[in-house]
Enzyme design. Structure first.
Site, PDB file in Angstrom:
ATOM      1  N   HIS A  91      -4.352   3.099   8.690  1.00 58.15           N
ATOM      2  CA  HIS A  91      -5.557   3.107   9.508  1.00 58.15           C
ATOM      3  C   HIS A  91      -5.144   2.787  10.949  1.00 58.15           C
ATOM      4  CE1 HIS A  91      -5.696  -1.324   9.382  1.00 58.15           C
ATOM      5  NE2 HIS A  91      -5.286  -1.177   8.134  1.00 58.15           N
ATOM      6  N   ALA A  92      -6.099   2.525  11.816  1.00 58.71           N
ATOM      7  CA  ALA A  92      -5.831   2.403  13.249  1.00 58.71           C
ATOM      8  C   ALA A  92      -4.815   1.317  13.609  1.00 58.71           C
ATOM      9  CB  ALA A  92      -7.133   2.161  14.011  1.00 58.71           C
TER      10      ALA A  92
END
Length: 86
Positions: free
Chosen positions: A14-15
C-alpha cells in the site's frame, strides 16, 4: 542483477511501503525496477508500485541496472523481509 522477494505483511504494497521503496530507489545511480508476473514498474514511482497489486504472499522480483546499486537492492529486500515494519 535481480532478487525475488515475497510480500509478507498483511496489507501488501500500500502507500506507506511503496513510499519506503521509492525513497530508497531514488538514491540509486541507475534504474531500480519491481517485476510482478509480466509487469515491470519503476521503483521510484509510488503510483507505479501501487499499480502492480502486491498483495500478501505475492512474489516480486527486484531488478537493478547497475551492480553499484546492490546496496539499494539489499535494503529494499530487507524491507520486504521485515514486512515493512508493520
Amino acid at each position: 542483477m535481480t532478487k525475488t522477494v515475497t510480500v509478507v505483511n498483511e496489507l501488501g504494497l500500500h502507500a506507506r511501503p511503496a513510499a519506503m521503496i521509492a525513497r530508497l530507489a531514488m538514491k540509486a545511480e541507475s534504474g531500480v525496477w519491481l517485476i510482478k508476473d509480466d509487469e515491470e514498474v519503476d521503483a521510484t514511482s509510488i503510483i507505479d508500485i501501487l499499480s502492480i497489486s502486491g498483495t500478501k504472499d505475492s512474489r516480486i522480483t527486484l531488478r537493478i541496472e547497475n551492480s553499484s546499486d546492490d546496496e539499494i537492492l539489499q535494503k529494499i529486500s530487507k524491507l520486504f523481509e521485515a514486512g515493512f515494519e508493520e
